[in-house]
Motif scaffolding. Sequence first.
Motif, PDB file in Angstrom:
ATOM      1  N   TYR A   1      -5.612   3.161  78.365  1.00 22.92           N
ATOM      2  CA  TYR A   1      -5.363   4.659  78.175  1.00 22.92           C
ATOM      3  C   TYR A   1      -6.309   5.890  79.066  1.00 22.92           C
ATOM      4  O   TYR A   1      -6.339   5.407  79.586  1.00 22.92           O
TER       5      TYR A   1
ATOM      6  N   GLN B   1     -20.377  -2.293  78.205  1.00 27.01           N
ATOM      7  CA  GLN B   1     -19.251  -1.345  77.421  1.00 27.01           C
ATOM      8  C   GLN B   1     -18.746  -0.005  77.588  1.00 27.01           C
ATOM      9  O   GLN B   1     -18.218   0.983  77.914  1.00 27.01           O
TER      10      GLN B   1
ATOM     11  N   VAL C   1     -12.563   6.934  73.742  1.00 23.59           N
ATOM     12  CA  VAL C   1     -12.582   5.674  73.447  1.00 23.59           C
ATOM     13  C   VAL C   1     -11.250   5.865  72.231  1.00 23.59           C
ATOM     14  O   VAL C   1     -11.982   5.895  70.616  1.00 23.59           O
TER      15      VAL C   1
ATOM     16  N   LEU D   1     -16.767   3.139  79.363  1.00 29.86           N
ATOM     17  CA  LEU D   1     -15.458   2.971  79.345  1.00 29.86           C
ATOM     18  C   LEU D   1     -15.719   4.425  79.204  1.00 29.86           C
ATOM     19  O   LEU D   1     -14.858   5.338  79.030  1.00 29.86           O
ATOM     20  N   ASN D   2     -16.519   5.381  78.456  1.00 27.07           N
ATOM     21  CA  ASN D   2     -16.426   6.756  77.868  1.00 27.07           C
ATOM     22  C   ASN D   2     -16.808   7.714  79.534  1.00 27.07           C
ATOM     23  O   ASN D   2     -16.517   8.672  79.160  1.00 27.07           O
TER      24      ASN D   2
ATOM     25  N   ALA E   1      -9.054   0.585  70.356  1.00 27.87           N
ATOM     26  CA  ALA E   1     -10.062  -0.432  72.076  1.00 27.87           C
ATOM     27  C   ALA E   1     -11.333  -0.920  70.968  1.00 27.87           C
ATOM     28  O   ALA E   1     -11.546  -1.802  71.039  1.00 27.87           O
TER      29      ALA E   1
ATOM     30  N   TRP F   1     -12.616   6.785  80.340  1.00 28.68           N
ATOM     31  CA  TRP F   1     -11.179   7.188  79.525  1.00 28.68           C
ATOM     32  C   TRP F   1     -11.923   8.624  79.238  1.00 28.68           C
ATOM     33  O   TRP F   1     -13.179   8.811  78.432  1.00 28.68           O
TER      34      TRP F   1
END
Length: 342
Positions: free
Chosen positions: A99, A69, A79, A72-73, A83, A76
């Motif tokens: 996003y 996970q 976050v 994601l940082n 989400a 995108w």
Amino acid sequence: MITKHYKTSDKNAISDCGAIIRRGGLVAFPTETVYGLGANGLDAKAVASIFAAKGRPNDKPLILHIADQSTLNELWKDVPVTALKLIDAFWPGPLTLIYTKSNIVPDEVTASLTTAAIRMPDHEAALALIKSAQVPIAAPSANLSGKPSPTCAEHVSADMDGRIDAIIDGGACTCGVESTVLSLVGTPTILRPGAVTREMLSSVIGEVKIADAVLSPLKENEKVLSPGMKYKHYAPDAEVFTASGTPCEVAEKIKAAYAEYSKNGKKCIIFSTASTQGFYDGLRHVTIGDDKAPLTMCAELFSMLRKYGSEYDIIFAEAIDSSHEGLAYMNRLLRASGFRMI
Ligand code: TXA
Ligand code: MG
């Protein structure tokens, strides 16, 4: 090119294929939805080769697959809380979130859009491959563009042998229909329905819209939210017709059309459901699943379109209720039939 074939149980499958991805190659791999055709999602050249192998229009963006996970940082810009709530509820799983992208995501992945689509698949081999490659994996479904998505390794071989470096065979996909695609830009909007339904999403984040193009062809000049929706999809060799109405009307319409097309020398087959199969005694029909449990129908649709689409000229299929998982089924069926209704 000679395509290498691996089974998920082969000792070197994951390390070999992780290395292929890292050096810019293409690997087809199983997920819980459909097989993906993966490349290093941060390598513009590798990503471009996905489009060449599939014959995919280059304005159709790809999904980045991650195993952790925290990735994601990086992918995108930030976050959003919505989400985080959805990830808690549905990841790993068949939900893709869209996003605003960060600068490290190449334009080749997003077809120059400012957003990036990301998902964490719920499949051991897929997650192991992403970890082994040590990069996010950009992957569309591993079919030739326009064909039904592949739900087993044989489908992938039929379309992709000789075009890609390797295929990892993990057996049949459990979902059989691609992930739900949800945009989190503005009011959360479903761009493509899947096994994670609008009702399930709403129970976690409240209002969720459904893009108009989910159940209807795009109108001219309509704003394209998901570029994927404007292309011909899931088209088997046969012509597919969707019949709608009450169960009795549907059966009458199909029987009349079946008789008419057969008279003209066309080889016809009907996709019936558990509750309607009795209507079609004496006609060629196969049961696609239980219309009270639409995921059973989703799981079979692509595979049956491939199989019967090459053996028959005409396929008749029944419309089902489009709430809950029925929305995913109807979205795929209507596209496979090119919105031809009877
Ligand atoms: O289950 C799945 O999602 C499978 C497996 C392999 O993960 N993948 C898949 O990928 O179905 P593909 O490329 O066949 O479909 C991706 C869909 C397309 O409809 C595309 O338009 C949409 O996601 N999409 C991707 N990025 C987008 C973006 N930034 N904005 C809007 N739509 C996007
Ligand atoms: Mg696809």
